[in-house]
Design a protein around this motif. Structure first.
Motif: not given
Length: 123
Positions: A102-123
């Motif tokens: 398919g197509s589209g870039d909404s989160k519902g268009s995607y089938d498989l996900w990783g667990q995530g990684t935290q990115v923190t940017v300090s000012s």
């Protein structure tokens, strides 16, 4: 078992850079689209970037265009997100995702996900 595993997150000062990596295993992704999403506290998960595995065509959210670069290593079955000129508003958990068809870039268009990684940017 098919899975995506992200790495490379961390704490960085504004203006700095990080490179996220997503290792894909369990199947070949030759006809898929691979995307990066992010979710900040209290906000919806949002699209960041996408690459079509076979053609390397890329697409970016306006908020990161010109600062982030998505790429893939065909042999290693990995997708990368190079993030430069980071801003505090880039702080989020970043997720790798695979879209099988398919197509589209909404989160519902995607089938498989990783667990995530935290990115923190300090000012």
């Amino acid at each position: 078992q098919v899975q995506l595993v992200e790495s490379g997150g961390g704490l960085v000062q504004a203006g700095g850079s990080l490179r996220l990596s997503c290792a894909a295993s369990g199947r070949t992704f030759s006809n898929y689209a691979m995307g990066w999403f992010r979710q900040a506290p209290g906000k919806e998960r949002e699209f960041v970037a996408r690459i079509n595995w076979s053609t390397s065509t890329t697409y970016y959210a306006n908020a990161v265009k010109g600062r982030f670069t998505i790429s893939r290593d065909y042999d290693k079955n990995r997708v990368y997100l190079q993030m430069n000129s980071l801003k505090p508003e880039d702080t989020a958990v970043y997720y790798c995702a695979a879209r099988y068809s398919g197509s589209g870039d909404s989160k519902g268009s995607y089938d498989l996900w990783g667990q995530g990684t935290q990115v923190t940017v300090s000012s």
